[in-house]
Design a protein around this motif. Structure first.
Motif, PDB file in Angstrom:
ATOM      1  N   VAL A 452     -86.711 -19.366  23.333  1.00 20.52           N
ATOM      2  CA  VAL A 452     -87.951 -20.029  23.178  1.00 20.52           C
ATOM      3  C   VAL A 452     -88.737 -19.683  24.481  1.00 20.52           C
ATOM      4  O   VAL A 452     -88.468 -20.237  25.535  1.00 20.52           O
ATOM      5  CB  VAL A 452     -87.838 -21.555  22.830  1.00 20.52           C
ATOM      6  N   THR A 453     -89.598 -18.960  24.481  1.00 12.47           N
ATOM      7  CA  THR A 453     -90.483 -18.531  25.761  1.00 12.47           C
ATOM      8  C   THR A 453     -91.891 -19.379  25.737  1.00 12.47           C
ATOM      9  O   THR A 453     -92.535 -19.204  24.522  1.00 12.47           O
ATOM     10  CB  THR A 453     -90.837 -16.948  25.729  1.00 12.47           C
ATOM     11  N   VAL A 454     -92.010 -20.043  26.934  1.00  9.49           N
ATOM     12  CA  VAL A 454     -92.987 -21.176  26.725  1.00  9.49           C
ATOM     13  C   VAL A 454     -94.240 -20.183  27.510  1.00  9.49           C
ATOM     14  O   VAL A 454     -93.945 -19.943  28.900  1.00  9.49           O
ATOM     15  CB  VAL A 454     -92.785 -22.420  27.045  1.00  9.49           C
ATOM     16  N   ASP A 455     -95.432 -20.362  27.480  1.00  7.72           N
ATOM     17  CA  ASP A 455     -96.639 -19.878  28.052  1.00  7.72           C
ATOM     18  C   ASP A 455     -96.932 -21.019  28.935  1.00  7.72           C
ATOM     19  O   ASP A 455     -98.163 -21.597  29.169  1.00  7.72           O
ATOM     20  CB  ASP A 455     -97.943 -19.402  27.264  1.00  7.72           C
ATOM     21  N   GLY A 456     -96.111 -21.243  29.841  1.00  2.59           N
ATOM     22  CA  GLY A 456     -96.205 -22.510  30.750  1.00  2.59           C
ATOM     23  C   GLY A 456     -95.898 -21.917  32.222  1.00  2.59           C
ATOM     24  O   GLY A 456     -95.082 -21.017  32.548  1.00  2.59           O
ATOM     25  N   PRO A 484     -84.025 -21.917  15.128  1.00  7.86           N
ATOM     26  CA  PRO A 484     -84.852 -20.858  14.701  1.00  7.86           C
ATOM     27  C   PRO A 484     -84.298 -19.640  14.211  1.00  7.86           C
ATOM     28  O   PRO A 484     -83.432 -19.110  14.702  1.00  7.86           O
ATOM     29  CB  PRO A 484     -85.785 -20.493  15.890  1.00  7.86           C
ATOM     30  N   GLU A 485     -84.964 -19.038  13.206  1.00  9.65           N
ATOM     31  CA  GLU A 485     -84.288 -17.801  12.650  1.00  9.65           C
ATOM     32  C   GLU A 485     -84.467 -16.703  13.494  1.00  9.65           C
ATOM     33  O   GLU A 485     -83.777 -15.663  13.601  1.00  9.65           O
ATOM     34  CB  GLU A 485     -84.921 -17.393  11.292  1.00  9.65           C
ATOM     35  N   LYS A 486     -85.512 -16.639  14.452  1.00 12.86           N
ATOM     36  CA  LYS A 486     -85.836 -15.665  15.308  1.00 12.86           C
ATOM     37  C   LYS A 486     -86.375 -16.290  16.667  1.00 12.86           C
ATOM     38  O   LYS A 486     -86.806 -17.578  16.681  1.00 12.86           O
ATOM     39  CB  LYS A 486     -86.686 -14.537  14.723  1.00 12.86           C
ATOM     40  N   ASP A 487     -86.604 -15.372  17.603  1.00 11.63           N
ATOM     41  CA  ASP A 487     -87.071 -15.851  18.771  1.00 11.63           C
ATOM     42  C   ASP A 487     -88.469 -16.471  18.647  1.00 11.63           C
ATOM     43  O   ASP A 487     -89.244 -16.269  17.646  1.00 11.63           O
ATOM     44  CB  ASP A 487     -87.133 -14.895  19.896  1.00 11.63           C
ATOM     45  N   VAL A 488     -88.732 -17.524  19.377  1.00  9.40           N
ATOM     46  CA  VAL A 488     -90.118 -18.558  19.272  1.00  9.40           C
ATOM     47  C   VAL A 488     -90.962 -18.182  20.734  1.00  9.40           C
ATOM     48  O   VAL A 488     -90.257 -18.302  21.738  1.00  9.40           O
ATOM     49  CB  VAL A 488     -89.761 -19.728  19.031  1.00  9.40           C
ATOM     50  N   LYS A 489     -92.207 -18.071  20.515  1.00  9.93           N
ATOM     51  CA  LYS A 489     -93.202 -18.072  21.435  1.00  9.93           C
ATOM     52  C   LYS A 489     -94.201 -19.229  21.292  1.00  9.93           C
ATOM     53  O   LYS A 489     -94.729 -19.137  20.364  1.00  9.93           O
ATOM     54  CB  LYS A 489     -93.929 -16.628  21.605  1.00  9.93           C
ATOM     55  N   CYS A 490     -94.124 -20.261  22.496  1.00 10.62           N
ATOM     56  CA  CYS A 490     -94.802 -21.142  22.424  1.00 10.62           C
ATOM     57  C   CYS A 490     -96.077 -21.226  23.222  1.00 10.62           C
ATOM     58  O   CYS A 490     -96.038 -20.444  24.431  1.00 10.62           O
ATOM     59  CB  CYS A 490     -94.066 -22.198  22.910  1.00 10.62           C
ATOM     60  N   ARG A 491     -97.280 -21.420  22.773  1.00 14.72           N
ATOM     61  CA  ARG A 491     -98.551 -21.341  23.497  1.00 14.72           C
ATOM     62  C   ARG A 491     -98.660 -22.583  24.449  1.00 14.72           C
ATOM     63  O   ARG A 491     -97.901 -23.465  24.285  1.00 14.72           O
ATOM     64  CB  ARG A 491     -99.862 -21.189  22.565  1.00 14.72           C
ATOM     65  N   ALA A 492     -99.376 -22.123  25.510  1.00 14.52           N
ATOM     66  CA  ALA A 492     -99.748 -23.421  26.259  1.00 14.52           C
ATOM     67  C   ALA A 492    -100.204 -24.674  25.695  1.00 14.52           C
ATOM     68  O   ALA A 492    -101.031 -24.532  24.750  1.00 14.52           O
ATOM     69  CB  ALA A 492    -100.870 -23.085  27.431  1.00 14.52           C
ATOM     70  N   SER A 493     -99.691 -26.010  25.854  1.00 17.41           N
ATOM     71  CA  SER A 493    -100.231 -26.928  25.319  1.00 17.41           C
ATOM     72  C   SER A 493    -101.529 -27.402  25.900  1.00 17.41           C
ATOM     73  O   SER A 493    -102.038 -27.115  26.964  1.00 17.41           O
ATOM     74  CB  SER A 493     -99.242 -28.049  25.494  1.00 17.41           C
TER      75      SER A 493
END
Length: 494
Positions: A452-456, A484-493
């Motif tokens: 899980v990669t977070v834009d933070g 998760p079925e695949k890697d996740v990219k999270c946008r900045a909150s």
């Protein structure tokens, strides 16, 4: 940048998991005052687990580890235990269960698990070791100091050699040889058994990611749901990991520079991010030439590095820059004393010597380190050019170069043969554990993991980082087992 060690050696067979019938059960009672004072409103209990000092001699010397528990208040919803580690090495998790609750970890997690903190072997209330660092000693901590030239590396080598000898002289009971990541992972499995659990889940940050990776690799059959956060990328904090601090600072500093530039009318550090960066080099070089009120360029760079751990520290970091620029002695001393990780801050803390000692002992014991001072001079010169903000610090020499104890076993090898139960969380910008660390774990664990990669920006993601997406994904994994079925990219909150 590749550390010298046992990483390529054949790993021993996974150790046998501890049998619940062979380990004494934990007797819960009142916690020490320092733990209860940190969480007066939480019903945290403490107990002890006895483990072998040397797992090769299981019937030999035994040590007691202190553990803490914030129990689930809903037995019908309880899945098991969640073992915790905040990092270090040399950080206490005894207050971490209450700390997570106070931070607002979702009630679903508190219902699903007994949160289990601990002082790891060698630290705090768990058979502590101590090199006996003293206030005023010419050693500013376990992040090496910035070296302006080759002569500075030689000077630091003399200090590092003295520290290694100091630690050896204070290892009167031979305990230090057994303070390793592998042994701490074995301790985790013993704690699981002492709690009467067939499996245990785990949440660890920073160095706790290395410990969690070792734990999941050594005990794939008795580890349940693993969440590792702000990642080192391997099962030890080796030389490559420490040198990556410089990469992390280069990637994270622009966030502070942008913040400060937007507040130039308030702090006067530069109208643009480029001007703020120039101000950093100007102040650092001035302090290299002429320290102000005992603050030299080494300490200024270290304090700024620590100030990038979270945006909430930016204001204090900007104040420190202001005070140095304006030669405000009172403000400089006050702010340095309040800067996390600065010697003035830890110098009066009762536990800093123990913490530094554990950091060094684990770090130096886990892998072999180069012993040639010239190798560090070459690395410092290379990283000073590649990572000008901090590279000449993190490539500098540590006491590990002179450590009297050789690694007692190979570094724990990543085990990618096991259940898909490792969720990796990582901010894109992290000063101490850059994104690369999370990517390395994802590559090494392969199908056992998701990233899980977070834009933070900052150090700490799940609960600590404030990102809604990461909190939701992490909670779904811990509570419902929804990997998760695949890697996740999270946008900045927002």
């Amino acid at each position: 940048m590749v550390a010298i060690g046992f990483a390529g050696a054949l790993a021993p067979a996974p150790p046998a998991a501890a049998d619940r019938d062979d380990v004494g059960q934990v007797k819960w009672g009142t916690c020490p005052d320092d733990v209860t004072a940190a969480a007066p409103t939480r019903n945290v209990q403490c107990g002890r687990v006895t483990v072998p000092l040397d797992y090769d001699d299981p019937d030999g010397t035994q040590i007691d580890l202190m553990v803490s528990r914030l129990a689930s208040e809903h037995p019908q919803k309880r899945r098991g235990v969640l073992l915790l580690n905040p990092g270090g090495p040399g950080g206490s998790a005894l207050t971490m269960p209450a700390g997570l609750a106070d931070l607002g970890i979702p009630s679903k997690v508190l219902d699903t698990y007994d949160l289990i903190g601990m002082d790891t072997r060698g630290f705090g209330h768990s058979a502590p070791i101590d090199c006996k660092f003293t206030v005023g000693q010419d050693y500013i901590g376990n992040v090496p100091p910035y070296a302006v030239d080759n002569a500075a590396v030689v000077k630091q080598a003399e200090i590092a050699k003295g520290v290694a000898e100091q630690c050896a002289a204070n290892d009167t009971d031979g305990r230090m040889a057994h303070i390793t990541t592998a042994n701490t992972a074995r301790d985790l499995d013993r704690i699981r058994a002492a709690l009467g659990e067939e499996k245990a889940s785990y949440f660890g940050l920073s160095y706790g990611s290395a410990l969690g990776a070792a734990y999941a690799s050594m005990f794939p059959d008795t580890t349940d749901r693993i969440l590792i956060d702000s990642n080192l990328g391997d099962t030890s904090l080796d030389r490559a990991g420490i040198r990556r601090y410089a990469l992390g600072m280069e990637e994270t500093f622009p966030d502070f520079a942008k913040w400060a530039a937007a507040r130039n009318d308030a702090y006067g550090l530069g109208r643009t991010p480029e001007e703020v960066r120039d101000m950093y080099f100007t102040l650092a070089e001035q302090l290299d030439e002429k320290p102000v009120f005992g603050i030299d360029g080494r300490l200024f760079r270290l304090a700024t590095f620590g100030g990038l751990y979270a945006e909430r520290r930016y204001g204090q970091t900007a104040q420190l820059w202001e005070a140095i620029k304006d030669a405000d002695e009172t403000a400089v001393k006050r702010l340095m004393a309040a800067t996390p990780g600065a010697p003035a801050a830890v110098g009066e803390a009762a536990s800093y010597s123990n913490s530094w000692s554990v950091f060094l002992t684990v770090t130096c014991n886990d892998v072999e380190w180069p012993t040639d001072v010239r190798a560090y001079q070459r690395s410092v010169a290379a990283d000073r050019e590649k990572y000008p903000l901090f590279g000449a610090a993190t490539a500098n020499i540590l006491p590990c170069a002179f450590w009297p104890l050789a690694p007692s076993e190979p570094q724990v090898k990543i085990n990618d043969d096991g259940p898909t139960n490792i969720l990796i969380m990582q901010n894109r910008h992290d000063p101490v554990t850059p994104l690369l660390g999370g990517q390395l774990f994802r590559k090494k664990f392969t199908d056992r993991s998701r990233l899980v990669t977070v834009d933070g920006s900052g150090h700490g993601v799940y609960v600590y980082g404030g990102n809604a997406c990461a909190l939701n994904v992490g909670t779904a994994w811990l509570v419902d087992g929804a990997m998760p079925e695949k890697d996740v990219k999270c946008r900045a909150s927002a």
